[in-house]
Design a protein around this motif. Sequence first.
Motif, PDB file in Angstrom:
ATOM      1  N   HIS A   1       0.801  -1.228   0.000  1.00 49.23           N
ATOM      2  CA  HIS A   1       0.000   0.000   0.000  1.00 49.23           C
ATOM      3  C   HIS A   1       0.830   1.273   0.000  1.00 49.23           C
ATOM      4  CE1 HIS A   1       1.210  -0.601   4.160  1.00 49.23           C
ATOM      5  NE2 HIS A   1       0.971   0.675   4.361  1.00 49.23           N
ATOM      6  N   VAL A   2       2.148   1.159   0.103  1.00 48.44           N
ATOM      7  CA  VAL A   2       2.984   2.338   0.362  1.00 48.44           C
ATOM      8  C   VAL A   2       3.091   3.253  -0.846  1.00 48.44           C
ATOM      9  CG1 VAL A   2       5.314   3.117   0.981  1.00 48.44           C
ATOM     10  CG2 VAL A   2       4.279   1.165   2.175  1.00 48.44           C
ATOM     11  N   GLY A   3       3.268   2.694  -2.019  1.00 50.97           N
ATOM     12  CA  GLY A   3       3.502   3.506  -3.211  1.00 50.97           C
ATOM     13  C   GLY A   3       4.977   3.789  -3.398  1.00 50.97           C
ATOM     14  N   GLY A   4       5.367   4.107  -4.600  1.00 50.60           N
ATOM     15  CA  GLY A   4       6.767   4.375  -4.933  1.00 50.60           C
ATOM     16  C   GLY A   4       7.045   4.202  -6.412  1.00 50.60           C
ATOM     17  N   LEU A   5       6.195   3.421  -7.105  1.00 49.24           N
ATOM     18  CA  LEU A   5       6.362   3.257  -8.540  1.00 49.24           C
ATOM     19  C   LEU A   5       5.983   4.547  -9.255  1.00 49.24           C
ATOM     20  CD1 LEU A   5       6.824   1.463 -11.070  1.00 49.24           C
ATOM     21  CD2 LEU A   5       4.378   0.910 -10.963  1.00 49.24           C
ATOM     22  N   GLN A   6       6.847   4.978 -10.178  1.00 51.56           N
ATOM     23  CA  GLN A   6       6.564   6.151 -10.995  1.00 51.56           C
ATOM     24  C   GLN A   6       6.796   5.814 -12.459  1.00 51.56           C
ATOM     25  OE1 GLN A   6       8.817   9.483  -9.417  1.00 51.56           O
ATOM     26  NE2 GLN A   6       7.534   9.600  -7.589  1.00 51.56           N
ATOM     27  N   VAL A   7       5.917   6.336 -13.303  1.00 49.02           N
ATOM     28  CA  VAL A   7       5.922   6.056 -14.738  1.00 49.02           C
ATOM     29  C   VAL A   7       6.142   7.368 -15.485  1.00 49.02           C
ATOM     30  CG1 VAL A   7       4.545   5.209 -16.676  1.00 49.02           C
ATOM     31  CG2 VAL A   7       4.391   4.080 -14.449  1.00 49.02           C
ATOM     32  N   ARG A   8       6.961   7.310 -16.524  1.00 53.02           N
ATOM     33  CA  ARG A   8       7.262   8.497 -17.322  1.00 53.02           C
ATOM     34  C   ARG A   8       6.340   8.560 -18.537  1.00 53.02           C
ATOM     35  NH1 ARG A   8      11.726  11.948 -17.527  1.00 53.02           N
ATOM     36  NH2 ARG A   8      12.226  12.841 -19.565  1.00 53.02           N
ATOM     37  N   LYS A   9       5.645   9.672 -18.677  1.00 53.23           N
ATOM     38  CA  LYS A   9       4.738   9.865 -19.812  1.00 53.23           C
ATOM     39  C   LYS A   9       4.841  11.309 -20.284  1.00 53.23           C
ATOM     40  CE  LYS A   9      -0.077   9.579 -21.304  1.00 53.23           C
ATOM     41  NZ  LYS A   9      -1.486   9.525 -20.891  1.00 53.23           N
ATOM     42  N   ASN A  10       5.063  11.480 -21.575  1.00 57.42           N
ATOM     43  CA  ASN A  10       5.160  12.817 -22.163  1.00 57.42           C
ATOM     44  C   ASN A  10       6.166  13.704 -21.425  1.00 57.42           C
ATOM     45  OD1 ASN A  10       3.141  12.077 -24.008  1.00 57.42           O
ATOM     46  ND2 ASN A  10       1.509  12.797 -22.655  1.00 57.42           N
ATOM     47  N   GLY A  11       7.282  13.085 -21.020  1.00 62.95           N
ATOM     48  CA  GLY A  11       8.347  13.836 -20.374  1.00 62.95           C
ATOM     49  C   GLY A  11       8.131  14.133 -18.907  1.00 62.95           C
ATOM     50  N   ARG A  12       7.032  13.652 -18.316  1.00 64.29           N
ATOM     51  CA  ARG A  12       6.740  13.894 -16.898  1.00 64.29           C
ATOM     52  C   ARG A  12       6.679  12.573 -16.147  1.00 64.29           C
ATOM     53  NH1 ARG A  12       1.253  16.646 -16.231  1.00 64.29           N
ATOM     54  NH2 ARG A  12       1.907  16.527 -14.044  1.00 64.29           N
ATOM     55  N   TRP A  13       6.989  12.637 -14.860  1.00 64.00           N
ATOM     56  CA  TRP A  13       6.880  11.472 -14.001  1.00 64.00           C
ATOM     57  C   TRP A  13       5.550  11.506 -13.261  1.00 64.00           C
ATOM     58  CZ3 TRP A  13       9.845   7.388 -14.446  1.00 64.00           C
ATOM     59  CH2 TRP A  13      11.127   7.528 -14.980  1.00 64.00           C
ATOM     60  N   PHE A  14       4.877  10.351 -13.209  1.00 63.06           N
ATOM     61  CA  PHE A  14       3.610  10.212 -12.516  1.00 63.06           C
ATOM     62  C   PHE A  14       3.734   9.102 -11.475  1.00 63.06           C
ATOM     63  CE2 PHE A  14       2.538  11.944 -16.646  1.00 63.06           C
ATOM     64  CZ  PHE A  14       1.616  12.938 -16.353  1.00 63.06           C
ATOM     65  N   ALA A  15       3.293   9.394 -10.253  1.00 67.04           N
ATOM     66  CA  ALA A  15       3.291   8.385  -9.196  1.00 67.04           C
ATOM     67  C   ALA A  15       2.023   7.543  -9.309  1.00 67.04           C
ATOM     68  CB  ALA A  15       3.357   9.050  -7.824  1.00 67.04           C
ATOM     69  N   VAL A  16       2.176   6.235  -9.292  1.00 64.27           N
ATOM     70  CA  VAL A  16       1.057   5.315  -9.480  1.00 64.27           C
ATOM     71  C   VAL A  16       0.503   4.905  -8.113  1.00 64.27           C
ATOM     72  CG1 VAL A  16       0.332   3.110 -10.444  1.00 64.27           C
ATOM     73  CG2 VAL A  16       2.075   4.468 -11.620  1.00 64.27           C
ATOM     74  N   LYS A  17      -0.766   5.157  -7.909  1.00 68.02           N
ATOM     75  CA  LYS A  17      -1.403   4.820  -6.634  1.00 68.02           C
ATOM     76  C   LYS A  17      -1.729   3.333  -6.584  1.00 68.02           C
ATOM     77  CE  LYS A  17      -5.128   6.281  -3.534  1.00 68.02           C
ATOM     78  NZ  LYS A  17      -6.261   7.226  -3.353  1.00 68.02           N
ATOM     79  N   PRO A  18      -1.312   2.635  -5.536  1.00 71.64           N
ATOM     80  CA  PRO A  18      -1.623   1.195  -5.454  1.00 71.64           C
ATOM     81  C   PRO A  18      -3.125   0.937  -5.418  1.00 71.64           C
ATOM     82  CG  PRO A  18       0.095   1.818  -3.866  1.00 71.64           C
ATOM     83  CD  PRO A  18      -0.471   3.088  -4.412  1.00 71.64           C
ATOM     84  N   VAL A  19      -3.535  -0.160  -6.040  1.00 75.56           N
ATOM     85  CA  VAL A  19      -4.927  -0.609  -6.028  1.00 75.56           C
ATOM     86  C   VAL A  19      -4.961  -1.954  -5.314  1.00 75.56           C
ATOM     87  CG1 VAL A  19      -6.879  -1.385  -7.432  1.00 75.56           C
ATOM     88  CG2 VAL A  19      -5.536   0.608  -8.149  1.00 75.56           C
ATOM     89  N   PRO A  20      -5.630  -2.054  -4.164  1.00 83.44           N
ATOM     90  CA  PRO A  20      -5.638  -3.319  -3.411  1.00 83.44           C
ATOM     91  C   PRO A  20      -6.124  -4.488  -4.254  1.00 83.44           C
ATOM     92  CG  PRO A  20      -6.584  -1.535  -2.092  1.00 83.44           C
ATOM     93  CD  PRO A  20      -6.393  -0.991  -3.483  1.00 83.44           C
ATOM     94  N   GLY A  21      -5.397  -5.595  -4.193  1.00 87.53           N
ATOM     95  CA  GLY A  21      -5.787  -6.813  -4.878  1.00 87.53           C
ATOM     96  C   GLY A  21      -5.485  -6.839  -6.363  1.00 87.53           C
ATOM     97  N   ALA A  22      -4.904  -5.772  -6.901  1.00 89.07           N
ATOM     98  CA  ALA A  22      -4.633  -5.694  -8.337  1.00 89.07           C
ATOM     99  C   ALA A  22      -3.177  -6.010  -8.638  1.00 89.07           C
ATOM    100  CB  ALA A  22      -4.975  -4.299  -8.859  1.00 89.07           C
ATOM    101  N   PHE A  23      -2.915  -6.375  -9.876  1.00 87.90           N
ATOM    102  CA  PHE A  23      -1.566  -6.413 -10.420  1.00 87.90           C
ATOM    103  C   PHE A  23      -1.360  -5.183 -11.289  1.00 87.90           C
ATOM    104  CE2 PHE A  23      -2.034 -11.002  -9.666  1.00 87.90           C
ATOM    105  CZ  PHE A  23      -0.787 -11.315  -9.141  1.00 87.90           C
TER     106      PHE A  23
END
Length: 349
Positions: A235-257
Motif C-alpha cells: 500500500h505504500v507507493g513508490g512506482l513512478q511512470v514516465r509519460k510525455n516527459g513527466r513522471w507520474f506516481a502510481v497509486k496502489p490498487v488493493p488486490g490488483a496487479f
Amino acid sequence: MAMESVQSIAERSCGSIPSCFVRPECERPGLAHDAFFQESFPVIDISGLGEGSERERAEIVRRIGAACTDWGFFHVTNHGVPLQLMDGMRRAAEIFFERPMCEKLQFSTPPGEMAAEGFANRMLTRDDQVLDWRDYLNHHAHPIWRRNSSNWPHEQSYRQMIEEYSAQVLALSRQLLAAISESLGLGSKFIEDAIGEPFQNIVMNYYPPCPQPDLTLGLQSHSDFGAITLLMEDHVGGLQVRKNGRWFAVKPVPGAFIANLGDQVEVLSNGRYKSVEHRVVVNSTNKRMAIAAFYDPSKNTRISPAPELIDEQNPRLYGEVLFRDHVSDFYSKGPEGKRNLDSIAIIRQ
C-alpha cells in the motif's frame, strides 16, 4: 568483500546515505512517492476475458490496447489469482527480509554475475554504478531446469508457495499477451509463439526507509527488457511512470496487479505499443515491498517486428533483436532510460 545489504545500511544510518547511493542531480526524484496524480491511470477488470460474452471480451481487448498505446502500463483486477495466495507471498517476502543478515547471506548471488538467482542488491555488473536503495531475492521460476534450489529458502511451504504463485502469474501473463496480440489485429497466440518457452523470474524487492530519499532511487529509470511484467505491490507507493516527459506516481490498487510491457513487445508491435520508462522512489518513514514476475524470451530467441504490422504507411522501425545481447547490454552498460532499445531502432532520414 562480503555483501552488505541496503537494509543493514539503513538500520545503522546516522541521517545520511553513503555516496555510492547518491544519484546525479538530473536523476534525483522531484516527485514524492505518494504524490499520486489525478489523471486516469488505466484499471481494467479482465473477468470477461475467460467467461464473458464475445462482446465483453472485445471491449476488454479494446481497453487493453488503449492502455498499451497511452501508457504501456495498466492495473489488472479480477484476474483470477487467489488473494490468499497473494497475501501469502507478501508475508513470505516479509519473513525473508526479517531474517538476520547471516541467514540471508546463505542465498547471496556470486558478485558480478548478471541476473543471478538469489539474494543481492546490485542490478548492474559495472563497478562504477550508482547503487539502488533496494535489496532483492531473485527466483528462477520457469523453466524448472533453471532453478537452483540452494538459492531458495529451504522451507517446503515457502517453495510450494513460490511454485504455485509462479504458475498462476505465468497463466495470467499468457492471458494478457493473448489480449494484447488480439488488440494489434494479430492471432491471439502470436506474441506467445514469438517469445517461445518463457523464462520467468519472480523477484521480491525490499526498499528500506531512507534518511535522504531526495538523493537516491529505489530502482533507477529503465524499461523492462522482456515481454511483460506483473507487479504485486503493497500500500505504500513508490512506482513512478514516465509519460510525455513527466513522471507520474502510481497509486496502489488493493488486490490488483500492475502489468507493464517490455521492450520485446515494443519490437514485435513495430513501435505501436511502447515499453515505458519507470522507476521507484523511496521515503524516510515506510519500507516498501513489491514482487515482480517477469515473462521473458530465452537468451537465444530472436525477436523482430510482426510482418503484418509493416507496410508503406508503417515502415519497419526495429531490426532483429537477439535477446541475449539485449540483456547483456542492459546489465553491463546500464539502462539509462530506454537507451538499449533506442540503440536498435532503425534511423530514417
